[in-house]
Design a protein around this motif. Sequence first.
Motif, PDB file in Angstrom:
ATOM      1  N   VAL A 117      -6.272  -0.090  -1.367  1.00 49.08           N
ATOM      2  CA  VAL A 117      -6.583   0.110   0.052  1.00 49.08           C
ATOM      3  C   VAL A 117      -6.358   1.568   0.388  1.00 49.08           C
TER       4      VAL A 117
ATOM      5  N   VAL B 185      -9.355  -5.076   6.460  1.00 44.72           N
ATOM      6  CA  VAL B 185      -9.241  -5.440   5.050  1.00 44.72           C
ATOM      7  C   VAL B 185      -8.818  -6.906   5.014  1.00 44.72           C
TER       8      VAL B 185
ATOM      9  N   VAL C  77      -8.094  -8.278  -2.583  1.00 47.48           N
ATOM     10  CA  VAL C  77      -8.965  -7.839  -1.497  1.00 47.48           C
ATOM     11  C   VAL C  77     -10.270  -8.612  -1.592  1.00 47.48           C
TER      12      VAL C  77
ATOM     13  N   GLU D  54     -13.761  -5.658   2.901  1.00 53.70           N
ATOM     14  CA  GLU D  54     -13.282  -4.620   3.827  1.00 53.70           C
ATOM     15  C   GLU D  54     -14.478  -3.936   4.453  1.00 53.70           C
TER      16      GLU D  54
END
Length: 244
Positions: A27, A210, A217, A220
């Motif tokens: 991220v 996100v 993940v 996003e």
Amino acid sequence: MSTDILLDVQNVTRRFGGLVANSDVSVEVRRGEILGLIGPNGAGKSTLFNLIAGAFPPNEGSIRFEGQDIARLSGPARCRLGIARTFQVPRSFDSMSVLDNVMVGAFAKEPGSAAARRVAYETLAFCGLQQRAPAPAGELTPPEKRRLEVARALATKPKLLLLDEVMTGLTPSEARLGVELVRKVRDQGVTVVMVEHVMEIVMPLVDRAVVLNLGKVLAEGKPRDVVRDDAVITAYLGERHRAA
């Protein structure tokens, strides 16, 4: 790393025994933005939040703040660098005054009590709690305690503010005030990362979202794009959202 990237989390994995809470998570947090971390319960949001705050280190991967590797630094060391956090369950010193609670945060950067008191008063005014400064923190209402958490974090003069479900349990009018406060914080030049479950609040507020699911993940991007993502709808929002 680009100079507009304040926080860079790369390929982070965190295990607790046999449980993999975060798996290969990357991220980037840009300066001046409000970033939302969302996802279902057990998705790994709190673990990632705590990894950034310094509650524990990652097993793998890197965490860089303004280009500096902070993965092994303690929470207090990260606070001195400019990372502050709130807690999902407010942690106030209930027998101390509201002012003294915020002074605790101010002492992170202000060694003298006079300067810390001045910063605390200014921060309480910014957060709309100046009238409550002399009151014991234990007398605050739940919404006021959440504001106190924000005020204590802001008194450390952070560059990055981590907000852990600060809107939870608020009435619609209280939530509107909370949204206004978060926007004011960003307008002061502080970057914000927030974990939040109340989608109606967080999605209009954040610049990017996100989505985590099962420790990874999932998606996003801009909120309007994320909420239309088929994988996000299936894993988190549900088919009723698709119909809406």
